[in-house]
Design a protein around this motif. Structure first.
Motif, short mmCIF file in Angstrom:
data_model
loop_
_atom_site.label_atom_id
_atom_site.label_comp_id
_atom_site.label_asym_id
_atom_site.label_seq_id
_atom_site.Cartn_x
_atom_site.Cartn_y
_atom_site.Cartn_z
N UNK A 1 -34.78 -0.26 -1.05
CA UNK A 1 -35.10 -0.66 0.33
C UNK A 1 -36.17 0.28 0.89
N UNK A 2 -37.10 -0.27 1.68
CA UNK A 2 -38.15 0.60 2.26
C UNK A 2 -37.56 1.53 3.31
N UNK A 3 -36.74 0.97 4.18
CA UNK A 3 -36.22 1.84 5.26
C UNK A 3 -35.04 2.65 4.70
N UNK A 4 -35.36 3.75 4.03
CA UNK A 4 -34.28 4.57 3.47
C UNK A 4 -34.78 6.00 3.39
N UNK B 1 -33.94 10.10 1.35
CA UNK B 1 -33.48 10.58 0.04
C UNK B 1 -31.96 10.56 -0.04
N UNK B 2 -31.30 10.70 1.09
CA UNK B 2 -29.82 10.69 1.03
C UNK B 2 -29.27 9.33 0.65
N UNK B 3 -30.13 8.29 0.86
CA UNK B 3 -29.65 6.93 0.54
C UNK B 3 -29.42 6.77 -0.95
N UNK B 4 -30.17 7.59 -1.70
CA UNK B 4 -30.15 7.34 -3.16
C UNK B 4 -29.33 8.36 -3.91
N UNK B 5 -28.33 8.88 -3.20
CA UNK B 5 -27.30 9.64 -3.88
C UNK B 5 -27.69 11.05 -4.26
N UNK B 6 -26.69 11.73 -4.77
CA UNK B 6 -26.82 13.15 -5.15
C UNK B 6 -26.22 13.27 -6.55
N UNK B 7 -27.09 13.63 -7.51
CA UNK B 7 -26.64 13.79 -8.90
C UNK B 7 -26.57 15.26 -9.24
N UNK B 8 -25.50 15.67 -9.86
CA UNK B 8 -25.39 17.06 -10.34
C UNK B 8 -25.20 17.02 -11.84
N UNK B 9 -26.21 17.55 -12.56
CA UNK B 9 -26.13 17.53 -14.03
C UNK B 9 -25.71 18.90 -14.52
#
Ligand SMILES: NC(=O)C1=CN([C@@H]2O[C@H](COP(=O)(O)OP(=O)(O)OC[C@H]3O[C@@H](n4cnc5c(N)ncnc54)[C@H](OP(=O)(O)O)[C@@H]3O)[C@@H](O)[C@H]2O)[C@H](O)CC1
Ligand SMILES: [K+]
Length: 496
Positions: free
Chosen positions: A236-239, A241-249
């Motif tokens: 989505x355009x109106x988003x 960085x928090x919209x796309x989750x948090x990955x911890x590797x």
């Protein structure tokens, strides 16, 4: 796309015929699809030797012979002249070619050495009706065909192969270069012991009864592009960085920092909003300099010694982790208190197997074992069919998803569904490919794909990126990092 059993396909045939098309016309349609494919892929100067059995697979062969002849191809038919007990539709098509003077009809035993250059073998001996292993003249002719280096095209299924189970021990099966299969993939196409006979598979739509297929019960599916395109959610355009989750590797150890680095890079390339690597301090410079976009959390000197719990994150644990005692304790300490779904790979799985900590795996987690890691976790199996059945049992018992990596990676779900992947290639059989998959999986789950769809999308995306990398760099030269850099090309492909 569903995978049905041989008996379901037979019932689907019958339903299709009951809906109006006659069986001979269904055979004509199936054979016509084969004829058109052959015409598109071979030259009129090629000579076709068509080996026909007594059933409807043989009937297809006779019809294909007639169609190719009518298009000007040079065609010879081989049958077992001591067994002319054809099925009704095969009989009809056999009579038709006998009336055509220009098609030679020979016995299997007359098949002698041939000019390999311009010859194509069409295997129409047996299809889904195979119900015992080949013997006698059928076995001899298949052994003879396999002994010569000439292009072979199998109609529906390589003769000697069952549609949905392993061949009997010392069976003989046609080693095809191409398999033209009707309407649906067969399950045996996806297992290492059987898929190797198929060559390049093309599914020909012969318009079998759609309602029958829709209503048919099955646990087995193919991950095809329709499934992916229904599954993929363009950003989505109106988003933010928090919209796309948090990955911890979580991973890496002295000398194996690259593994977790590739995992983090592939999580970023898959669109993760916030990406952290949790790795030993010896990896800090390496990771921070190569992936400035990934934040670094030191968790030990040379090994992972602690795994801190952070809120609203999805963890991918295992690449390059090692099995140091401190790391084992860190994994135990984390899993003991963490009950959100996690992705567990490589040495995280080996530690769980070694310590028998399987019950620590949070529900709805994803484990991504290759066959040896699977065996360490759940025990030996005799073959890949048994391995899938065991995976179904364990996925249900532990309420987890199992991504069973193989030439055709399979996603097994807690409700015992099996999704076979058809992207990917042997160029991916290199250290680091699995690390990339872990990053893709973690990233998609953090972007709120539900776990089943995340697994399906991840294995398809991973394989497709691998196919793009093979195209660009060759299977020999491609690197897992090339695969990771091709992920973007796959997203562009998905919206093209
Ligand atoms: N919907 C579709 O996919 C369509 C497929 N078509 C083609 O039909 C075949 C299936 O045809 P069918 O006649 O059911 O079976 P086969 O041709 O595979 O086998 C023929 C018969 O051979 C006997 N048999 C089985 N195993 C052996 C063996 N090892 N040695 C010798 N004989 C064997 C068996 O009969 P028995 O009475 O001996 O048990 C089989 O019935 C499918 O694959 C497609 O090619 C249709 O053309 C269109 C729709
Ligand atoms: K066949």
């Amino acid at each position: 796309m569903k995978i049905l059993t041989a008996s379901q396909i037979k019932s689907c045939d019958i339903t299709t015929i009951e809906q109006g098309i006659s069986s001979i016309n269904l055979m004509e349609k199936a054979s016509g699809c084969c004829g058109r494919w052959i015409e598109e892929h071979f030259n009129v100067t090629d000579k076709f030797l068509i080996f026909c059995g007594t059933g409807n697979n043989g009937g297809d062969g006779f019809a294909i012979a007639r169609m190719l002849y009518e298009k000007g191809f040079d065609v010879e038919v081989y049958i077992d002249q001591e067994n002319l007990n054809f099925s009704n539709d095969a009989e009809i098509n056999f009579r038709k070619i006998k009336q055509i003077g220009g098609i030679g009809i020979h016995d299997f035993n007359d098949f002698l050495n041939i000019n390999r250059e311009k010859t194509v073998i069409i295997d129409a001996l047996f299809g889904y009706g195979l119900n015992r292993k080949l013997s006698g003249k059928n076995k001899t002719v298949v052994e003879k065909l396999n002994s010569i280096k000439v292009v072979k095209v199998s109609v529906d299924i390589p003769s000697g192969l069952y549609a949905d189970k392993l061949p009997d021990g010392d069976s003989v099966v046609i080693k095809a270069d191409f398999t033209l299969t009707f309407q649906l993939y067969k399950r045996s196409f996806f297992h290492p012991e059987t898929g190797k006979f198929c060559g390049k598979i093309t599914v020909l739509d012969i318009d079998l009864d759609k309602e029958f297929i829709e209503n048919a019960e099955t646990d087995y599916f193919v991950i095809d592009e329709d499934l992916i395109k229904n599954n993929y959610r363009p950003r989505e355009d109106f988003s933010h960085k928090g919209t796309f989750g948090k990955s911890i590797l979580v991973g890496g150890s002295y000398g194996k920092i690259g593994a977790v680095l590739m995992t983090a890079l592939s999580a970023l390339r898959t669109g993760s909003g916030l990406t952290f690597t949790m790795a030993p301090d010896c990896g800090c410079q390496i990771i921070q300099s190569q992936i400035p976009e990934a934040m670094f959390i030191g968790c030990g000197d040379k090994y992972v010694e602690r795994i801190e719990i952070q809120e609203k994150a999805v963890y991918g644990i295992g690449p390059g982790l090692g099995k140091d005692k401190k790391t084992q304790n860190a994994l135990f300490g984390f899993l003991k208190y963490y009950d959100e779904p996690v992705v567990l790979d490589a040495d995280a799985l080996n530690i769980l197997a070694q310590k028998n900590w399987l019950d620590l795996i949070p529900k709805n987690s994803v484990i991504t074992p290759h066959p040896l890691e699977f065996e360490r976790l759940f025990g030996k199996t005799n073959d890949s069919f048994e391995r899938i059945e065991l995976a179904k049992t364990k996925a249900r018992e532990l309420d987890i998803f199992i991504v069973l990596k193989d030439h055709h990676t399979a996603v097994i779900t807690p409700d015992q569904k099996v999704f076979y992947n058809i992207t990917g290639n042997s160029g991916m059989a290199k250290g680091g490919s699995g690390d990339a998959l872990t990053g893709i999986l973690t990233s998609l789950i953090s972007q709120k794909y539900d776990i089943e769809n995340a697994c399906i999308f991840a294995v398809w995306l991973h394989g497709k990126a691998g196919d793009f990398a093979a195209e660009k760099f060759s299977k020999e030269a491609m690197l897992p990092t090339d695969l990771i850099h091709e992920i973007g090309e796959v997203f562009k492909y998905l919206v093209s």
